[in-house]
Write a protein that holds these residues in place. Structure first.
Motif, PDB file in Angstrom:
ATOM      1  N   GLN A 124      21.145 -12.785  13.992  1.00 26.51           N
ATOM      2  CA  GLN A 124      20.387 -11.713  14.623  1.00 26.51           C
ATOM      3  C   GLN A 124      18.931 -11.825  14.187  1.00 26.51           C
ATOM      4  N   SER A 125      18.013 -11.351  15.036  1.00 19.90           N
ATOM      5  CA  SER A 125      16.617 -11.312  14.598  1.00 19.90           C
ATOM      6  C   SER A 125      15.837 -10.263  15.381  1.00 19.90           C
ATOM      7  N   VAL A 126      14.889  -9.660  14.673  1.00 13.91           N
ATOM      8  CA  VAL A 126      13.958  -8.688  15.236  1.00 13.91           C
ATOM      9  C   VAL A 126      12.566  -9.090  14.762  1.00 13.91           C
ATOM     10  N   THR A 127      11.600  -9.114  15.670  1.00 13.14           N
ATOM     11  CA  THR A 127      10.225  -9.426  15.302  1.00 13.14           C
ATOM     12  C   THR A 127       9.394  -8.152  15.284  1.00 13.14           C
ATOM     13  N   VAL A 128       8.818  -7.850  14.126  1.00 16.08           N
ATOM     14  CA  VAL A 128       7.893  -6.720  14.005  1.00 16.08           C
ATOM     15  C   VAL A 128       6.543  -7.219  14.493  1.00 16.08           C
ATOM     16  N   THR A 129       6.052  -6.624  15.575  1.00 15.15           N
ATOM     17  CA  THR A 129       4.848  -7.149  16.227  1.00 15.15           C
ATOM     18  C   THR A 129       3.577  -6.400  15.866  1.00 15.15           C
ATOM     19  N   GLY A 130       3.701  -5.187  15.294  1.00 11.16           N
ATOM     20  CA  GLY A 130       2.493  -4.451  14.961  1.00 11.16           C
ATOM     21  C   GLY A 130       2.734  -3.323  13.993  1.00 11.16           C
ATOM     22  N   PHE A 131       1.693  -2.966  13.248  1.00  5.19           N
ATOM     23  CA  PHE A 131       1.732  -1.790  12.370  1.00  5.19           C
ATOM     24  C   PHE A 131       0.346  -1.164  12.333  1.00  5.19           C
ATOM     25  N   GLU A 132       0.306   0.179  12.450  1.00  9.76           N
ATOM     26  CA  GLU A 132      -0.934   0.928  12.335  1.00  9.76           C
ATOM     27  C   GLU A 132      -0.698   2.180  11.498  1.00  9.76           C
ATOM     28  N   PHE A 133      -1.756   2.611  10.829  1.00  5.55           N
ATOM     29  CA  PHE A 133      -1.697   3.839  10.042  1.00  5.55           C
ATOM     30  C   PHE A 133      -3.009   4.582  10.155  1.00  5.55           C
ATOM     31  N   GLN A 134      -2.906   5.896  10.347  1.00  5.97           N
ATOM     32  CA  GLN A 134      -4.077   6.764  10.359  1.00  5.97           C
ATOM     33  C   GLN A 134      -3.857   7.877   9.344  1.00  5.97           C
ATOM     34  N   PRO A 135      -4.671   7.952   8.294  1.00  4.28           N
ATOM     35  CA  PRO A 135      -4.473   9.008   7.282  1.00  4.28           C
ATOM     36  C   PRO A 135      -4.583  10.401   7.891  1.00  4.28           C
ATOM     37  N   ALA A 136      -3.834  11.335   7.316  1.00  6.06           N
ATOM     38  CA  ALA A 136      -3.908  12.718   7.763  1.00  6.06           C
ATOM     39  C   ALA A 136      -5.301  13.262   7.500  1.00  6.06           C
ATOM     40  N   SER A 137      -5.808  14.029   8.438  1.00  9.12           N
ATOM     41  CA  SER A 137      -7.160  14.576   8.293  1.00  9.12           C
ATOM     42  C   SER A 137      -7.131  15.825   7.429  1.00  9.12           C
ATOM     43  N   ASP A 159       0.828  -1.206   0.000  1.00  3.44           N
ATOM     44  CA  ASP A 159       0.000   0.000   0.000  1.00  3.44           C
ATOM     45  C   ASP A 159       0.864   1.258   0.000  1.00  3.44           C
ATOM     46  N   LYS A 160       0.478   2.246  -0.790  1.00  4.61           N
ATOM     47  CA  LYS A 160       1.126   3.560  -0.793  1.00  4.61           C
ATOM     48  C   LYS A 160       0.223   4.484   0.007  1.00  4.61           C
ATOM     49  N   LEU A 161       0.612   4.759   1.244  1.00  5.71           N
ATOM     50  CA  LEU A 161      -0.309   5.359   2.200  1.00  5.71           C
ATOM     51  C   LEU A 161      -0.288   6.882   2.234  1.00  5.71           C
ATOM     52  N   GLY A 162       0.855   7.502   1.961  1.00  5.49           N
ATOM     53  CA  GLY A 162       0.914   8.951   1.944  1.00  5.49           C
ATOM     54  C   GLY A 162       0.912   9.572   3.323  1.00  5.49           C
ATOM     55  N   TYR A 163       0.392  10.809   3.410  1.00  5.82           N
ATOM     56  CA  TYR A 163       0.413  11.561   4.662  1.00  5.82           C
ATOM     57  C   TYR A 163      -0.417  10.858   5.740  1.00  5.82           C
ATOM     58  N   GLY A 164       0.091  10.927   6.974  1.00 10.44           N
ATOM     59  CA  GLY A 164      -0.640  10.367   8.090  1.00 10.44           C
ATOM     60  C   GLY A 164       0.276   9.949   9.214  1.00 10.44           C
ATOM     61  N   GLU A 165      -0.291   9.205  10.157  1.00  9.75           N
ATOM     62  CA  GLU A 165       0.446   8.706  11.316  1.00  9.75           C
ATOM     63  C   GLU A 165       0.822   7.238  11.082  1.00  9.75           C
ATOM     64  N   TYR A 166       2.096   6.957  11.195  1.00  8.87           N
ATOM     65  CA  TYR A 166       2.622   5.601  11.047  1.00  8.87           C
ATOM     66  C   TYR A 166       3.123   5.115  12.412  1.00  8.87           C
ATOM     67  N   LEU A 167       2.788   3.897  12.777  1.00  6.10           N
ATOM     68  CA  LEU A 167       3.260   3.332  14.042  1.00  6.10           C
ATOM     69  C   LEU A 167       3.686   1.887  13.826  1.00  6.10           C
ATOM     70  N   VAL A 168       4.900   1.567  14.276  1.00  4.49           N
ATOM     71  CA  VAL A 168       5.453   0.217  14.166  1.00  4.49           C
ATOM     72  C   VAL A 168       5.929  -0.204  15.548  1.00  4.49           C
TER      73      VAL A 168
END
Length: 274
Positions: free
Chosen positions: A261-274, A94-103
């Motif tokens: 080495q290893s890292v587990t990505v446990t979550g991702f959230e996105f909220q589009p800019a209003s 997905d190409k999400l653009g402006y907004g809040e990204y959380l990983v």
């Protein structure tokens, strides 16, 4: 003339190419995580397969990316070739653009502050093709939400590109010892005056957009839009932009780590800019 904002690298060169799919588990170039599709053979080319040259000098091996009950595990593992390691990268389709990204992510070895000195864990926006000149000097619309890497200044950084800009568009900081889980946050938007903003923050522990603590609780935050000479590097987003979120674990110049080495990505959230 350059083909600006050219997204053809994604379709069909890698995701539908039978030669590329041979390198993917079950011939599937995608993994489902956080309700979205992520591309796992981004670095494959017809010329060199999954081998990627500088600055990586490693094999980006889709077969070592693991879906677990916690999330998606990115790994660095030895290969059957001397001095060549296998590394990992996810690319959000997905190409999400402006907004809040959380990983959110966990260091499987115990602590992000103890990640191997040669290993880099990254979360960033990037587009493969160049943006048009009107975008400014950040030609790949790159926003490095976080790079965990050991240096003389700290063990992590927030960055814009190009890095050789004067002043350097980087904010160094230290992840506290013993930090097993982190939350990476970036808010990319236009303010009421139509100025571009990219606000970076990194927290200990796992948080969501719904309960994110104030920035005073973050162990690091940065707002480059306040810095002359740097804020011009914050990229814009347009109808033709093709920047995507990347998550990776790799080795600078292929320098060998002390071990896997290893890292587990446990979550991702996105909220589009209003």
């Amino acid at each position: 003339m350059a083909n600006y904002d050219d997204d053809s690298y994604f379709q069909p060169s890698n995701t539908k190419n039978p030669e590329a799919l041979k390198y993917c588990p079950g011939g599937n170039p995608f993994i489902t995580f956080a309700g979205r599709q992520w591309w796992i053979n981004y670095h494959w080319t017809q010329r060199s397969g999954t081998w990627a040259d500088e600055p990586f000098k490693s094999i980006f091996d889709p077969k070592i990316i693991q879906r677990t009950d916690k999330g998606v595990r990115l790994q660095i593992l030895p290969s059957d070739q001397p001095n060549v390691w296998r590394t990992s990268e996810l690319v959000l389709m997905d190409k999400l653009g402006y907004g809040e990204y959380l990983v959110t992510a966990e260091a499987d070895g115990g602590s992000f502050s103890n990640l191997d000195a040669n290993a880099i864990f990254g979360a960033f926006l990037y587009q493969y093709s160049e943006a048009p000149p009107s975008n400014g000097p950040n030609i790949h619309r790159e926003i490095d939400f976080l790079e965990v890497l050991r240096s003389g200044v700290g063990n992590a950084q927030f960055t814009l590109q190009p890095y050789d800009n004067n002043p350097h568009p980087v904010n160094f900081f230290k992840i506290p010892p013993g930090t097993n889980a982190i939350t990476i946050y970036n808010h990319w938007y236009k303010d009421p005056g139509f100025n571009l903003v990219s606000y970076f923050a990194c927290y200990a522990g796992k948080w969501s957009l719904g309960n994110l603590p104030p920035r005073e609780a973050a162990f690091a935050w940065w707002m480059p839009s306040n810095q002359e000479g740097i804020k011009r590097l914050i990229p814009n987003h347009t109808d033709t932009s093709c920047e995507r979120l990347h998550l990776n674990l790799w080795l600078m110049h292929g320098a060998a780590p002390s071990g896997p080495q290893s890292v587990t990505v446990t979550g991702f959230e996105f909220q589009p800019a209003s």
